[in-house]
Design an enzyme around this catalytic site. Sequence first.
Site, PDB file in Angstrom:
ATOM      1  N   ILE A   1    -113.704 -60.800  26.007  1.00 14.08           N
ATOM      2  CA  ILE A   1    -115.071 -61.168  25.635  1.00 14.08           C
ATOM      3  C   ILE A   1    -116.088 -60.634  26.641  1.00 14.08           C
ATOM      4  CG2 ILE A   1    -115.136 -63.383  26.857  1.00 14.08           C
ATOM      5  CD1 ILE A   1    -116.676 -64.539  24.432  1.00 14.08           C
ATOM      6  N   GLY A   2    -115.595 -60.212  27.802  1.00 16.72           N
ATOM      7  CA  GLY A   2    -116.498 -59.662  28.807  1.00 16.72           C
ATOM      8  C   GLY A   2    -115.739 -58.764  29.768  1.00 16.72           C
ATOM      9  N   GLY A   3    -114.802 -57.984  29.205  1.00 16.57           N
ATOM     10  CA  GLY A   3    -113.967 -57.125  30.023  1.00 16.57           C
ATOM     11  C   GLY A   3    -112.599 -57.685  30.305  1.00 16.57           C
ATOM     12  N   SER A   4    -112.183 -58.728  29.602  1.00 14.93           N
ATOM     13  CA  SER A   4    -110.968 -59.465  29.958  1.00 14.93           C
ATOM     14  C   SER A   4    -109.670 -58.714  29.721  1.00 14.93           C
ATOM     15  CB  SER A   4    -110.921 -60.802  29.202  1.00 14.93           C
ATOM     16  OG  SER A   4    -111.892 -61.679  29.703  1.00 14.93           O
TER      17      SER A   4
ATOM     18  N   LYS B   1    -100.688 -63.145  26.008  1.00 16.32           N
ATOM     19  CA  LYS B   1    -101.614 -63.981  26.771  1.00 16.32           C
ATOM     20  C   LYS B   1    -101.540 -65.435  26.320  1.00 16.32           C
ATOM     21  CE  LYS B   1    -106.571 -63.970  27.988  1.00 16.32           C
ATOM     22  NZ  LYS B   1    -107.841 -63.235  27.785  1.00 16.32           N
TER      23      LYS B   1
ATOM     24  N   SER C   1    -109.860 -62.151  32.092  1.00 19.42           N
ATOM     25  CA  SER C   1    -108.969 -63.295  32.017  1.00 19.42           C
ATOM     26  C   SER C   1    -107.533 -62.950  31.640  1.00 19.42           C
ATOM     27  CB  SER C   1    -109.519 -64.310  31.018  1.00 19.42           C
ATOM     28  OG  SER C   1    -109.629 -63.737  29.716  1.00 19.42           O
ATOM     29  N   SER C   2    -107.275 -61.710  31.163  1.00 17.78           N
ATOM     30  CA  SER C   2    -105.911 -61.312  30.777  1.00 17.78           C
ATOM     31  C   SER C   2    -105.145 -60.778  31.984  1.00 17.78           C
ATOM     32  CB  SER C   2    -105.973 -60.241  29.675  1.00 17.78           C
ATOM     33  OG  SER C   2    -106.771 -60.638  28.589  1.00 17.78           O
TER      34      SER C   2
END
Length: 527
Positions: free
Chosen positions: A179-182, A83, A158-159
């Site tokens: 950090i929130g499901g990324s 990433k 985000s990933s």
Amino acid sequence: MSASTDPTRLSATVLSALLAAREISAEEAARAHLARIDALDPKIRAFTHVFRDEALATARALDDERRRGEVRGPLHGLPVTIKESLDMAGMASTLGVASRKGHQAASDAGVTALLRRAGAVILGRTNVSQLLLYHEARNPLFGQTASPWSLEHSPGGSSGGEAAAIAAGMSPLGIGTDIGGSIRIPAHFSGIAGFKPTLDRWTNQGSNTALVGQEAIRAQVGPMARSARDLALVMAELDPAAMAELDVRVPPFPLTEPASVEVARLRVGFYCDDGLVPSSTAVARAVVKAASALRARGATVVPFTPPGIPDAIYGYFAALSADGGATALSITGSGDGAEIDVALRSLRTLATLPPIARRAAARVAGLAGERRLQRLLEVTGPKSVSELWGITHALRSARAAIASAMRAESLDVLLCPPYATPALPHAASRDFALAGSAAMLWNLAQFPAGVVPVTRVRAEEARRERPRDRLERRAAEVDAKSEGLPVGVQVVGYPFTDHVVLAAMIAIEDELASEPDRPVTPVVPPA
């Protein structure tokens, strides 16, 4: 080249075995993946950088080592991707922001360094959401990444660049952050496997974030691949004992083998809806199907919903907005010429609302029946230090309450949705952050959690009955375009039982392997 010999169609575990047996060389594996990147990435745009010359030179050197009998381990010669937010020496981790292009890293991130040491061949870096703050992979600097399942859909974020690269066969294994499901949401959207370890089980050194210094909710580095066995492979190989030498936060004890877990002795809880955005029919069906798979393996399966989920999730947003968005805005700039993705514009507006305007907007939302929006408006915005401490205390209390409730039911693992819907059409993440609550819960709780593919959306499931408000109307719009898309299930365990979570994920995959509607990757994007 047949499917059985094409390196781009093989799992990381199988490819590792072929490399070890010298049935394929590291250079051949790298060339095959680079050729697939050339063929497919112009449509998908998963990569921000491709290291063609460096990857081939590294692969040749590793082949020479193997010929001399110098073998580093299972990752020796295996292609991987990373990433863009993870440091690489001499390169900038921009997070999709032009102003960061000059911030070159002095050294590799901890996980990047350990991958090199283990003999992995780094093919390239992959795309992210701007500032890593929404569930897509798009930003003004590198553009928009598409899902190989549907070019009209996002691979998540985000990933998301990692997920798209792996799902399309351009990489067998990747590293993301969450950090929130990324990690988990892109895995769900893209039909692959992803794992967020227990917080600090893997080093987070050199992992960049838009919210520097914010520690109420922390991001965690983790692996992504096409199967849970591949995740277990890399989790075992990147030994936490070695990581502890780089990072004092990492406990220096090795990962227990997932194979040591007796799945038939597990007690499994499951829930299909967390009380925020109702799950799509296909998402709920995937949870039930995964529960049945573990039951077929001998596990005891019972309904269970963790306590206090809505309060915990609103606490999550309260904590991340405690600076009023000042930190993120300082990176992107706040003027009219600032390059800010469409998904962040509402967040910028929300973050900068004066308190009196925020309260007025919350009241209007409540009167219009938008109760979830009302509460989101009430909890976001700048806070005093004492308010932030109170929020942090509440989040830790929520974590303890969840663990206590799970122990009271003698649960070993928990099954639940990764996200309220299947993959989002491009730009649909705007004003839809609450749909990720099922993943966010385990970031604030700091539990290990992974996602494995289970099924695909059926034609009759691509609809939602009687949406009540704007969130459910957005969910209905997403569902209407979801036929055929992959759907995963989230598997959660107690902190430091990462091996138990991985064992349950492997068992689900094995039990469902012959199911005709199970998502199979790699896939080629439609013409």
